[in-house]
Design an enzyme around this catalytic site. Structure first.
Site, PDB file in Angstrom:
ATOM      1  CD  GLU A   1      10.161  63.644   9.269  1.00 64.26           C
ATOM      2  OE1 GLU A   1       9.954  64.666   9.950  1.00 64.26           O
ATOM      3  OE2 GLU A   1      10.232  62.502   9.766  1.00 64.26           O
TER       4      GLU A   1
ATOM      5  CG  ASP B   1      12.484  67.189   7.111  1.00 69.51           C
ATOM      6  OD1 ASP B   1      12.759  66.206   7.821  1.00 69.51           O
ATOM      7  OD2 ASP B   1      11.467  67.897   7.283  1.00 69.51           O
ATOM      8  CB  ILE B   2       8.712  64.893   3.888  1.00 74.26           C
ATOM      9  CG1 ILE B   2       9.421  63.893   2.967  1.00 74.26           C
ATOM     10  CG2 ILE B   2       7.279  65.126   3.411  1.00 74.26           C
ATOM     11  CD1 ILE B   2       8.775  62.519   2.938  1.00 74.26           C
TER      12      ILE B   2
ATOM     13  CG  HIS C   1       1.248  56.422  11.367  1.00 74.19           C
ATOM     14  ND1 HIS C   1       2.447  57.079  11.558  1.00 74.19           N
ATOM     15  CD2 HIS C   1       0.455  56.772  12.402  1.00 74.19           C
ATOM     16  CE1 HIS C   1       2.386  57.793  12.675  1.00 74.19           C
ATOM     17  NE2 HIS C   1       1.182  57.619  13.204  1.00 74.19           N
TER      18      HIS C   1
ATOM     19  CG  ASN D   1       2.692  60.088   9.403  1.00 73.83           C
ATOM     20  OD1 ASN D   1       2.346  59.543   8.356  1.00 73.83           O
ATOM     21  ND2 ASN D   1       3.929  60.038   9.856  1.00 73.83           N
TER      22      ASN D   1
ATOM     23  CG  ASP E   1       4.388  53.671   6.231  1.00 73.47           C
ATOM     24  OD1 ASP E   1       5.044  54.544   6.831  1.00 73.47           O
ATOM     25  OD2 ASP E   1       4.004  52.605   6.764  1.00 73.47           O
TER      26      ASP E   1
END
Length: 241
Positions: free
Chosen positions: A162, A118-119, A131, A126, A135
């Site tokens: 994520e 998981d980031i 956003h 974001n 991405d």
């Protein structure tokens, strides 16, 4: 897919003769005038045949059409199983292949490892940077994970949002920890600034599990998920098994 090819080749079929076995899965049959052999061809799973005597131009175009259809079929399958944004495998691919791999590991009594990634602080990233930049980070992290894997049987899939999942067949817990540490450090080395993070850069948290210690309940995905949240609780940018 089976394609039946006459032993009489069009001049332009020389290249096809060398490549069609690979493209069609290794099955090439040669058509004859025997009706019994025609029936054998259908029973073997063939999708087409050409009777002798044959027209070389017809043979050439039939073979080319089958190769085109096979390539188009493979391309569609690839798109179905790829994440549109990151171009790594998607959740559908993971769900389809993970269950097969788990059954195989149980049958062969071998181990495998699962990493759930998981980031850290991605929502905040974001909010801070937008956003579009988010991405970009997803793409960079996905490619970094992919480049960190050494064997062709290892794969990464975008699990959702994520989160990414890495599958490592025939891997012990020691080997899995080594791979997880490498992935974590490679993401840090990207040096993507993140003002909200206490590390000042984009980091990831990794939870891992292997099959053998949990062979009774076999729910390695749930174990990896729990371990991933443990790594969050321990301060993020951690690997937890």
């Amino acid at each position: 897919m089976h394609v039946l090819i006459s032993s009489f080749f069009h001049p332009n079929l020389y290249a096809y003769q060398h490549n069609i076995s690979f493209l069609m899965g290794g099955q090439i049959n040669y058509a004859t005038t025997s009706e019994n052999q025609e029936e054998e061809c259908w029973e073997a799973g063939a999708v087409d045949f050409i009777k002798k005597p044959t027209n070389s131009e017809t043979l050439y175009r039939r073979v080319r059409a089958h190769i085109t259809m096979k390539l188009q079929h493979d391309l569609l399958n690839q798109k179905v199983f790829l994440d549109d944004l990151t171009k790594v495998f998607n959740r559908r691919y993971f769900d389809a292949h993970f269950s097969k791999m788990e059954r195989s590991a149980l049958r062969e009594k071998v181990d495998y490892a699962l990493l759930l990634i998981d980031i850290d602080y991605f929502k905040q990233y974001n909010d801070l940077y937008g956003h579009v930049q988010g991405d970009t980070v997803l793409n960079l992290v996905a490619q970094t994970i992919t480049n960190s894997l050494q064997r062709p049987t290892d794969f990464v899939a975008r699990y959702g949002g994520e989160e990414f999942v890495v599958v490592l067949p025939h891997t012990s817990i020691e080997g899995a920890i080594c791979v997880a540490d490498k992935i974590k450090q490679n993401v840090v080395d990207l040096g993507i600034l993140h003002r909200y993070s206490e590390y000042d850069f984009v980091t990831i948290s990794i939870g891992g599990a292997t099959l053998q210690p949990y062979v009774n309940n076999k729910n390695t995905l749930q174990i990896a998920d729990e371990k991933m949240y443990e790594s969050k609780m321990q301060g993020r940018n951690q690997v937890c098994f």
